[in-house]
Design a protein around this motif. Structure first.
Motif, PDB file in Angstrom:
ATOM      1  N   GLU A 135       0.825  -1.201   0.000  1.00  0.00           N
ATOM      2  CA  GLU A 135       0.000   0.000   0.000  1.00  0.00           C
ATOM      3  C   GLU A 135       0.861   1.254   0.000  1.00  0.00           C
ATOM      4  O   GLU A 135       2.047   1.224   0.360  1.00  0.00           O
ATOM      5  N   GLU A 136       0.247   2.356  -0.397  1.00  0.00           N
ATOM      6  CA  GLU A 136       0.978   3.610  -0.540  1.00  0.00           C
ATOM      7  C   GLU A 136       1.465   4.141   0.796  1.00  0.00           C
ATOM      8  O   GLU A 136       2.497   4.811   0.858  1.00  0.00           O
ATOM      9  N   ASN A 140       5.174   0.847  -0.453  1.00  0.00           N
ATOM     10  CA  ASN A 140       4.663   1.114  -1.809  1.00  0.00           C
ATOM     11  C   ASN A 140       5.493   0.377  -2.862  1.00  0.00           C
ATOM     12  O   ASN A 140       6.092   0.978  -3.767  1.00  0.00           O
ATOM     13  N   LYS A 143       5.226   0.844  -6.793  1.00  0.00           N
ATOM     14  CA  LYS A 143       6.026   1.861  -7.485  1.00  0.00           C
ATOM     15  C   LYS A 143       7.520   1.599  -7.308  1.00  0.00           C
ATOM     16  O   LYS A 143       8.299   1.787  -8.247  1.00  0.00           O
TER      17      LYS A 143
END
Length: 715
Positions: A135-136, A140, A143
Motif C-alpha cells: 500500500e501507498e 509502496n 512503485k
C-alpha cells in the motif's frame, strides 16, 4: 643520397614516430605502429615528388579480437570502475533517448509486476504484510519495484537500501543507491561480499558546511561516526541486511552486474554513425555549396583580350548574391561572364531502411523480442520462428520475478522476526509452533552446534504467470480440467483475471440478501393491496402476512401468574432497584474489613476471578474456562495488532547482542574542513554500526524455546 642511407633515415623516422605516438596516446603497440606506418607512407616519395606507399613499411592489420573495442573507445573491462561508470552513464542516456530501448526496458520493468499480491494460510498476516509492503502508506512496492526494474534492466544492477525502525519493528523506508557510490569487496571467509558506500551527497554537504546548524547538531548527536566518512573518497561499511544487490548475471566471475544493453552496444554505435551520415547529407541538401565563376575568354568576347575580374568585381558580385539569397523574391541580373553551379548537395538521400531495420532487429533480439512478436507476421512470415524467442522472454521475466520475490522475502523475514510471526500447525483444534534447526558457530570458543529456533511465517509474494500464450486458451484449458474432475479452485482460475475474489464473494452475498428482502417486500405489498381492496388473497400470502394472536402456552397444573410489574423510578422504594450512584450513606459506611472510606471516594470494583463469586452463577466459571484466551504472539493470534510484540525481541537483542561501541565523536576545530578528519585505526576495524549497522534483533528468535511459545498458545 644512396638508397641505403635513405632506408636507414626512414627507419629512424619510423622509430621516433612510434615512440612519440606511444607516449602521447598511451595506446597499445599495434595502434601506435599502424599510425606510424601511415605517417611514413604519406612522407615517402620516389624522388620525383610523387608520394606513394613504401613496401618496406607495410604491415598487416592486427588480429587482436579486442582491437575493435579499443579503437572505438568502447568500454569492455568490467573490473575497471571507471569504465563501468562510463558504461552505465551511456546506458542511462540510451534509455532516455532511444525509443525502442526505452520501451523495452519499461516493458521488462512493469509487465512482470502484473497481478502482484500476498498469499498466506493466515488471512490476517496477508492483510498485515499487504498494508506494510504494497500500500501507498507503507513501502509502496507497486512503485518502488518499477524503479528497481528500471535500474536492473538499464545498468545491470540495483542497490535498494532499507531503513529499519528498531522501536516499531518495521521498515521505515527503502531507497535506491547510485551504483557508482557502492563498492563490493569479496571476503574469503564469508559467503556474501561486504558492501561499502559513499555517504549521500546531501549528507556530505551537511557535514562539510554544518548548515543548517540544527540539522548538523541532530545528525552528530545521533550518528557521530558519520563524520569520518564525509570525504568524497571515504567508503563506509553497510550491513548486508540493509543493503542488497540485485544484479544481472552476465559474467559469472564478476562481482558487479553487467548491463543487458551491452549486447547491443555495437549495433547502437552503428545506428549513431548512420544517423550522423543522414544528418550530414540532409545538411548539404538544405544548405548546398555554390561555386560561382566570373570571367570570359577572348573567344567569348570576340576579341583578343580576355576579361579577368578584379577584386572589386568579385566583391560586388558576392554582395549581389548575398542580397538575392536573403530576399523573398530572388533575382540576379548580370552579364554572360558568370557561371554558377552547386558543388555539394547534388546527391540524393540514400535509402538506409534495410540497414536501420537490421539494427532494429538486433536491438530487439537483445531483449529476446522480434518484430513479428510485437507487430504480427506479414505475408510470407510465420510465428514458428518466434517460439524460441517467446520461451526466452518467458524465462527471463520469470527469473526476474523470482529475484524480486527473494528480495521481498529477505525484507519480510526481518519484520517477521521482530513481530514474532512464527509458523504453526494445528492438532486437535490447538496451534503448535513449528521449529527448525540451524547450524551456528560460537564466536568466542569456536564450538559448532545445532540449535532449534521457531520457524518464521510470512506471506508469499505472487505475480501473474509470465506466459505469452493466449490467455483465453489457457482459461479454457483450466475449465476443461475442472470439468474433468481436477480440483482447481476459483482463486487459481481467477489469478490472472482482474477480479478480487473476496470482494466478489461479499458482493454476491449482499446482493442475495437484498434480493430476498425485496422479494418479501413485494409479496407483502401484494398482500396489503389485495386486503385494502377486498380481493381474494392467496393462501401463501395469508400464512406469511395475516395478523394472528399468539396462543399463551401455560402448564395446566400451574397456577396462573400475574404479569411482571415495571418499576417506576421515584415512586418505588430505593432498595427495590439498583443504585445508580453511591449515596451519602454508602460513602460514610465503614467497610467490612475495617478500612476507612474517605469522603468522595468510589468503592473499587471486585475482580470476577478474585472474589464475588456469589454475583454470578456457578456455571459461569466453567464456561469461561473453555473460552479461548488471547495469545501474545501476533502471528498465531492477532497479527494485525501492529507492534504488539516488538518489545520482547528488543529485550532479547539487548541481552544477547549489546550495542556495538559507537565511534567517539571526532573533535573538529572550528573552521577546519570536516572531510579532512582521519579515521582512527580502531574505527576502521569496526563492523557496520549506527545508521547502517543493521537490525540487532535478527537471529534472536533462537533464544525463544518451543515450550514458552506453546504455553502461550494453549487455550
Amino acid at each position: 643520397m644512396p638508397q641505403q642511407d635513405k632506408d636507414e633515415a626512414a627507419l629512424a623516422r619510423v622509430s621516433k614516430l612510434f615512440q612519440r605516438f606511444s607516449q602521447r596516446s598511451g595506446e597499445g603497440s599495434e595502434a601506435a605502429e599502424m599510425r606510424a606506418n601511415r605517417r611514413i607512407r604519406r612522407q615517402a616519395s620516389d624522388g620525383m615528388g610523387r608520394s606513394g606507399p613504401s613496401v618496406n613499411f607495410a604491415t598487416g592489420r592486427p588480429r587482436d579480437p579486442l582491437f575493435y573495442w579499443r579503437q572505438n573507445n568502447m568500454p569492455f573491462q568490467f573490473d575497471d570502475p571507471a569504465q563501468m561508470q562510463k558504461m552505465r552513464a551511456y546506458c542511462r542516456l540510451v534509455y532516455a533517448s532511444h525509443p525502442i530501448v526505452g520501451s523495452c526496458v519499461d516493458i521488462y520493468s512493469k509487465y512482470p509486476l502484473l497481478g502482484m499480491k500476498m498469499s498466506c494460510k493466515d488471512e490476517r498476516l496477508t492483510d498485515f504484510y499487504t498494508q506494510h509492503f504494497l500500500e501507498e502508506d507503507g513501502l509502496n512496492y507497486n512503485k518502488f519495484l518499477v524503479d528497481v526494474g528500471r535500474e536492473y534492466w538499464t545498468v545491470g544492477e540495483a542497490w535498494p537500501l532499507g531503513t529499519f525502525n528498531e522501536s516499531l519493528g518495521v521498515w521505515d523506508d527503502e531507497e535506491l543507491l547510485n551504483p557508482d557510490d557502492v563498492e563490493v569487496q569479496p571476503s574469503p571467509f564469508l559467503r556474501d561480499p561486504r558492501f561499502l558506500i559513499r555517504l549521500p551527497t546531501e549528507m556530505r554537504e551537511l557535514i562539510r558546511t554544518r548548515q543548517p546548524a540544527w540539522e548538523y547538531a541532530k545528525l552528530m548527536e545521533a550518528y557521530p561516526e558519520l563524520t569520518y566518512y564525509a570525504d568524497d573518497n571515504s567508503l563506509m561499511p553497510v550491513s548486508n541486511v540493509l543493503l542488497r544487490q540485485l544484479k544481472f548475471e552476465a559474467d559469472t566471475f564478476n562481482r558487479r552486474g553487467v548491463p543487458l544493453l551491452y549486447r547491443a552496444m555495437r549495433s547502437l554505435m552503428q545506428e549513431e554513425m548512420m544517423n550522423a551520415a543522414v544528418d550530414s547529407i540532409a545538411d548539404r541538401l538544405y544548405t548546398p555549396l555554390i561555386l560561382a565563376k566570373l570571367g570570359a575568354t577572348a573567344n567569348d568576347l570576340g576579341g583578343q583580350t580576355p576579361w579577368i575580374p578584379t577584386q572589386d568585381d568579385l566583391a560586388d558580385f558576392e554582395e549581389a548574391v548575398d542580397t538575392a539569397l536573403a530576399g523573398d523574391f530572388r533575382i540576379i541580373m548580370t552579364h554572360f561572364g558568370v557561371q554558377m553551379e552547386a558543388v555539394l548537395g547534388k546527391e540524393d538521400m540514400p535509402d538506409l531502411s534495410d540497414e536501420f531495420d537490421r539494427i532494429e532487429g538486433r536491438i530487439l533480439q537483445t531483449f529476446g523480442l522480434s518484430k513479428t512478436m510485437l507487430a504480427g507476421a506479414s505475408s510470407g512470415e510465420t510465428y514458428a520462428a518466434d517460439a524460441l524467442n517467446r520461451d526466452l522472454v518467458t524465462q527471463m521475466l520469470t527469473n526476474y520475478q523470482q529475484l524480486l520475490a527473494r528480495h521481498y522475502r529477505q525484507r519480510a523475514l526481518v519484520v517477521a522476526e521482530a513481530q514474532e510471526h512464527f509458523d504453526y500447525e494445528e492438532r486437535g483444534g490447538k496451534r503448535y509452533v513449528k521449529m527448525e534447526e540451524i547450524f551456528e558457530v560460537d564466536e568466542e570458543t569456536g564450538e559448532e552446534r545445532i540449535v532449534e529456533q521457531p520457524k518464521l511465517l510470512i506471506p508469499d509474494l505472487q505475480f501473474r504467470t509470465m506466459s505469452l500464450q493466449d490467455e483465453a486458451a489457457q482459461s479454457e484449458f483450466f475449465e476443461g480440467l475442472r470439468e474433468a474432475g481436477v480440483p482447481i479452485s476459483m482463486r487459481t482460475r481467477l489469478h490472472n483475471v482482474p477480479i478480487d475474489f473476496d470482494e466478489e464473494v461479499e458482493k454476491s452475498r449482499d446482493e442475495a440478501v437484498e434480493l430476498a428482502v425485496q422479494e418479501q417486500e413485494t409479496r407483502k405489498a401484494i398482500y396489503v393491496a389485495l386486503a385494502n381492496k377486498g380481493l381474494p388473497i392467496p393462501q401463501d400470502l395469508r400464512t406469511d402476512f395475516q395478523p394472528r394472536a399468539l396462543p399463551e402456552e401455560q402448564d395446566p397444573l400451574q397456577a396462573p401468574t400475574a404479569p411482571l410489574r415495571v418499576p417506576i423510578m421515584g415512586l418505588d422504594p430505593v432498595g427495590s432497584q439498583p443504585t445508580l450512584a453511591p449515596t451519602m450513606q454508602d460513602l460514610t459506611t465503614t467497610p467490612a474489613d475495617g478500612g476507612v472510606v474517605e469522603p468522595g471516594s468510589v468503592p473499587e470494583p471486585v475482580d470476577a476471578d478474585q472474589g464475588g463469586g456469589e454475583q454470578r452463577p456457578d456455571e459461569s466459571d466453567e464456561q469461561r474456562a473453555s473460552m479461548p484466551k488471547q495469545s501474545s504472539l501476533p502471528a498465531l493470534n492477532d497479527p494485525v495488532g501492529l507492534f504488539t510484540n516488538a518489545e520482547r525481541m528488543r529485550a532479547l537483542a539487548n541481552e544477547h547482542r549489546p550495542k556495538t561501541t559507537v565511534a567517539p565523536k571526532p573533535q573538529v576545530v572550528e573552521g577546519e574542513d570536516s572531510s579532512a578528519v582521519q579515521i582512527p585505526e580502531a574505527v576502521e576495524r569496526l563492523k557496520p554500526i549506527g545508521l547502517y549497522g543493521g537490525p540487532r534483533h535478527v537471529g534472536m528468535r533462537r533464544h525463544i524455546t518451543e515450550e514458552d511459545i506453546n504455553k502461550e498458545l494453549q487455550v
